[in-house]
Design an enzyme around this catalytic site. Sequence first.
Site, PDB file in Angstrom:
ATOM      1  N   ASP A 230      -6.874  72.986 -79.080  1.00 51.65           N
ATOM      2  CA  ASP A 230      -8.339  72.823 -78.604  1.00 51.65           C
ATOM      3  C   ASP A 230      -8.444  71.671 -77.599  1.00 51.65           C
ATOM      4  OD1 ASP A 230     -11.296  73.060 -79.393  1.00 51.65           O
ATOM      5  OD2 ASP A 230     -10.849  70.940 -79.873  1.00 51.65           O
TER       6      ASP A 230
ATOM      7  N   TYR B 123     -11.729  65.752 -71.968  1.00 53.45           N
ATOM      8  CA  TYR B 123     -10.817  65.113 -72.517  1.00 53.45           C
ATOM      9  C   TYR B 123      -9.917  64.198 -71.548  1.00 53.45           C
ATOM     10  CZ  TYR B 123     -12.136  67.595 -76.907  1.00 53.45           C
ATOM     11  OH  TYR B 123     -13.378  68.012 -78.048  1.00 53.45           O
TER      12      TYR B 123
ATOM     13  N   ARG C 196     -21.870  71.348 -76.426  1.00 54.72           N
ATOM     14  CA  ARG C 196     -22.975  70.692 -77.037  1.00 54.72           C
ATOM     15  C   ARG C 196     -24.445  71.476 -76.467  1.00 54.72           C
ATOM     16  NH1 ARG C 196     -22.836  66.403 -80.400  1.00 54.72           N
ATOM     17  NH2 ARG C 196     -20.950  65.395 -80.591  1.00 54.72           N
TER      18      ARG C 196
ATOM     19  N   ASN D 133     -20.952  72.269 -82.029  1.00 53.70           N
ATOM     20  CA  ASN D 133     -22.290  71.381 -82.284  1.00 53.70           C
ATOM     21  C   ASN D 133     -23.549  72.032 -82.332  1.00 53.70           C
ATOM     22  OD1 ASN D 133     -20.440  68.970 -82.610  1.00 53.70           O
ATOM     23  ND2 ASN D 133     -20.337  69.267 -80.443  1.00 53.70           N
TER      24      ASN D 133
ATOM     25  N   GLN E 148     -17.749  74.921 -83.426  1.00 55.67           N
ATOM     26  CA  GLN E 148     -17.006  73.804 -83.864  1.00 55.67           C
ATOM     27  C   GLN E 148     -17.879  72.587 -84.126  1.00 55.67           C
ATOM     28  OE1 GLN E 148     -14.308  70.988 -81.347  1.00 55.67           O
ATOM     29  NE2 GLN E 148     -13.093  72.765 -81.535  1.00 55.67           N
TER      30      GLN E 148
ATOM     31  N   LEU F  73     -10.313  64.338 -89.984  1.00 53.51           N
ATOM     32  CA  LEU F  73      -9.176  63.337 -90.405  1.00 53.51           C
ATOM     33  C   LEU F  73     -10.134  62.137 -90.664  1.00 53.51           C
ATOM     34  CD1 LEU F  73      -5.795  63.499 -88.573  1.00 53.51           C
ATOM     35  CD2 LEU F  73      -6.578  64.593 -90.968  1.00 53.51           C
TER      36      LEU F  73
ATOM     37  N   GLY G 113      -6.596  65.866 -85.070  1.00 55.15           N
ATOM     38  CA  GLY G 113      -6.778  65.133 -83.704  1.00 55.15           C
ATOM     39  C   GLY G 113      -5.725  63.824 -83.630  1.00 55.15           C
TER      40      GLY G 113
HETATM   41  N1  LIG Z   1     -16.731  69.634 -80.439  1.00 56.70           N
HETATM   42  C1  LIG Z   1     -16.969  68.401 -80.317  1.00 56.70           C
HETATM   43  O1  LIG Z   1     -17.867  67.993 -80.043  1.00 56.70           O
HETATM   44  C2  LIG Z   1     -15.676  67.457 -80.606  1.00 56.70           C
HETATM   45  C3  LIG Z   1     -15.737  66.001 -80.774  1.00 56.70           C
HETATM   46  C4  LIG Z   1     -14.708  65.314 -80.953  1.00 56.70           C
HETATM   47  C5  LIG Z   1     -13.561  65.756 -81.005  1.00 56.70           C
HETATM   48  N2  LIG Z   1     -13.330  67.056 -80.971  1.00 56.70           N
HETATM   49  C6  LIG Z   1     -11.877  67.984 -81.189  1.00 56.70           C
HETATM   50  O2  LIG Z   1     -11.477  67.484 -82.611  1.00 56.70           O
HETATM   51  C7  LIG Z   1     -10.251  66.889 -82.523  1.00 56.70           C
HETATM   52  C8  LIG Z   1     -10.241  65.890 -83.551  1.00 56.70           C
HETATM   53  O3  LIG Z   1     -11.263  64.892 -83.478  1.00 56.70           O
HETATM   54  P1  LIG Z   1     -10.976  63.284 -83.599  1.00 56.70           P
HETATM   55  O4  LIG Z   1      -9.735  62.880 -82.699  1.00 56.70           O
HETATM   56  O5  LIG Z   1     -12.458  62.567 -83.559  1.00 56.70           O
HETATM   57  O6  LIG Z   1     -10.562  63.347 -85.273  1.00 56.70           O
HETATM   58  P2  LIG Z   1      -9.839  62.847 -86.316  1.00 56.70           P
HETATM   59  O7  LIG Z   1      -8.547  64.129 -86.198  1.00 56.70           O
HETATM   60  O8  LIG Z   1     -10.325  62.907 -87.754  1.00 56.70           O
HETATM   61  O9  LIG Z   1      -8.936  61.706 -86.064  1.00 56.70           O
HETATM   62  C9  LIG Z   1      -8.110  61.344 -85.083  1.00 56.70           C
HETATM   63  C10 LIG Z   1      -7.821  59.753 -84.873  1.00 56.70           C
HETATM   64  O10 LIG Z   1      -7.929  59.375 -86.283  1.00 56.70           O
HETATM   65  C11 LIG Z   1      -6.686  58.472 -86.403  1.00 56.70           C
HETATM   66  N3  LIG Z   1      -5.814  58.613 -87.615  1.00 56.70           N
HETATM   67  C12 LIG Z   1      -5.722  59.738 -88.371  1.00 56.70           C
HETATM   68  N4  LIG Z   1      -5.139  59.653 -89.329  1.00 56.70           N
HETATM   69  C13 LIG Z   1      -4.860  58.356 -89.509  1.00 56.70           C
HETATM   70  C14 LIG Z   1      -4.230  57.402 -90.600  1.00 56.70           C
HETATM   71  N5  LIG Z   1      -3.537  57.950 -91.529  1.00 56.70           N
HETATM   72  N6  LIG Z   1      -4.037  55.993 -90.223  1.00 56.70           N
HETATM   73  C15 LIG Z   1      -4.637  55.678 -89.039  1.00 56.70           C
HETATM   74  N7  LIG Z   1      -5.155  56.360 -87.866  1.00 56.70           N
HETATM   75  C16 LIG Z   1      -5.287  57.850 -88.145  1.00 56.70           C
HETATM   76  C17 LIG Z   1      -5.449  59.127 -85.168  1.00 56.70           C
HETATM   77  O11 LIG Z   1      -4.731  58.171 -84.744  1.00 56.70           O
HETATM   78  P3  LIG Z   1      -3.221  58.360 -84.263  1.00 56.70           P
HETATM   79  O12 LIG Z   1      -3.397  59.371 -82.973  1.00 56.70           O
HETATM   80  O13 LIG Z   1      -2.613  57.444 -84.042  1.00 56.70           O
HETATM   81  O14 LIG Z   1      -2.663  59.393 -85.499  1.00 56.70           O
HETATM   82  C18 LIG Z   1      -6.762  59.457 -84.219  1.00 56.70           C
HETATM   83  O15 LIG Z   1      -7.153  58.252 -83.278  1.00 56.70           O
HETATM   84  C19 LIG Z   1     -10.240  66.323 -81.141  1.00 56.70           C
HETATM   85  O16 LIG Z   1      -8.715  66.195 -80.611  1.00 56.70           O
HETATM   86  C20 LIG Z   1     -10.738  67.384 -80.343  1.00 56.70           C
HETATM   87  O17 LIG Z   1      -9.948  68.611 -79.907  1.00 56.70           O
HETATM   88  C21 LIG Z   1     -14.305  67.876 -80.639  1.00 56.70           C
END
Ligand SMILES: NC(=O)c1ccc[n+]([C@@H]2O[C@H](COP(=O)([O-])OP(=O)(O)OC[C@H]3O[C@@H](n4cnc5c(N)ncnc54)[C@H](OP(=O)(O)O)[C@@H]3O)[C@@H](O)[C@H]2O)c1
Length: 320
Positions: free
Chosen positions: A57, A62, A134, A164, A185, A236, A284
């Site tokens: 994704d 990004y 969005r 969204n 998503q 996560l 992510g």
């Molecule tokens: N459609 C939308 O509007 C939208 C918005 C935001 C994101 N997204 C997509 O969704 C994906 C995931 O979103 P997200 O990055 O916001 O959410 P996420 O997967 O919930 O969180 C990832 C972040 O959490 C940290 N993390 C995860 N597990 C951890 C742990 N056990 N200890 C410490 N840190 C931890 C990661 O750090 P590390 O990298 O150090 O592991 C990273 O910074 C993105 O890559 C993107 O593709 C979509």
Amino acid sequence: MTRALPLHHHLRDASPLVYGCMALGGDWGGGPLTEADIAQAHAAVEAALEIGITLFDHADIYRRGKAEAVFGQLLKRDPSLRARVQLQSKCGIRFADDRDVGRYDLSAAYIEASVDGILQRLGVEQIDILLLHRPDALMEPAEVAQAFGRLKAAGKVNHLGVSNMHAGQMRWLQTALAEPLVVNQLELSLAKLDAIDGGTTFNDPQAATRPGGIAWAGTLEYAQQHGVQLQAWGSLAQGRFNNPAASPAAQAVHDIAEAHRTTANAVLLAWLLRHPAGIQPIIGSGNAERIRACGDATRLQLSREEWYRLYVTARGQALP
Ligand SMILES: NC(=O)c1ccc[n+]([C@@H]2O[C@H](COP(=O)([O-])OP(=O)(O)OC[C@H]3O[C@@H](n4cnc5c(N)ncnc54)[C@H](OP(=O)(O)O)[C@@H]3O)[C@@H](O)[C@H]2O)c1
């Protein structure tokens, strides 16, 4: 765990997990990609492939284009990678600059120009899925349909989805489209319960833990009825459940992880996978070891009691 894909989901991918590339490509500034950025992206993508993920994704924004650019470098260095992955990207968010405020833009001209940028950065001729990032208050479904029709005819995009958007917005957009929307998503996790809470508390607003939750009512149901694949971003919870002392919900996640001899992250993902809508969590993390450990989630089946314990503890209020 193998699951049937929704009716209209004509995709090769069968993994219940998606890898989110927002953590790839270095800083959010405008500097060039470095070899260290490429090495980090390589390690993350390899870890995702190892646990069976094939859907990646992206979004044009990004790391201000560098997430796609670094993925493009991986594809260039190993052309065989293209056949092993499906590429999804998004457009429609425009950052503020010296002249304009941050805004959304789902005009045909902006969608089509964005796709050209996406293809150029990834170095591919086609992406499998384009998501409208969005809801744009000025969106006109007929215009989106025309843009998608031209992109599809040119072979640049295979499927269209959204992100969204609630049920009403999907339904409205779908009326203008010749093809079914394949994905929605949403932010969905134990830290973002609106889509679930919207359903369980619609008849009892006093019991709703989030005022916005009611607006989501019907969104999961619409997706299931119409074969729209749901994807969960923030699955996560950005690491917020990592420390058991942080909240009662984090403690519950850790207790269940311990009982199943797995990680807190795997429990967060398994909680989403246990929902009958067939939600695909997006991982992510940019950390290869953490990504690999997420593979446990597909082998973990939470009981109804564990699922509700996590849900109710995370909402912080008993159900009505
Ligand atoms: N459609 C939308 O509007 C939208 C918005 C935001 C994101 N997204 C997509 O969704 C994906 C995931 O979103 P997200 O990055 O916001 O959410 P996420 O997967 O919930 O969180 C990832 C972040 O959490 C940290 N993390 C995860 N597990 C951890 C742990 N056990 N200890 C410490 N840190 C931890 C990661 O750090 P590390 O990298 O150090 O592991 C990273 O910074 C993105 O890559 C993107 O593709 C979509």
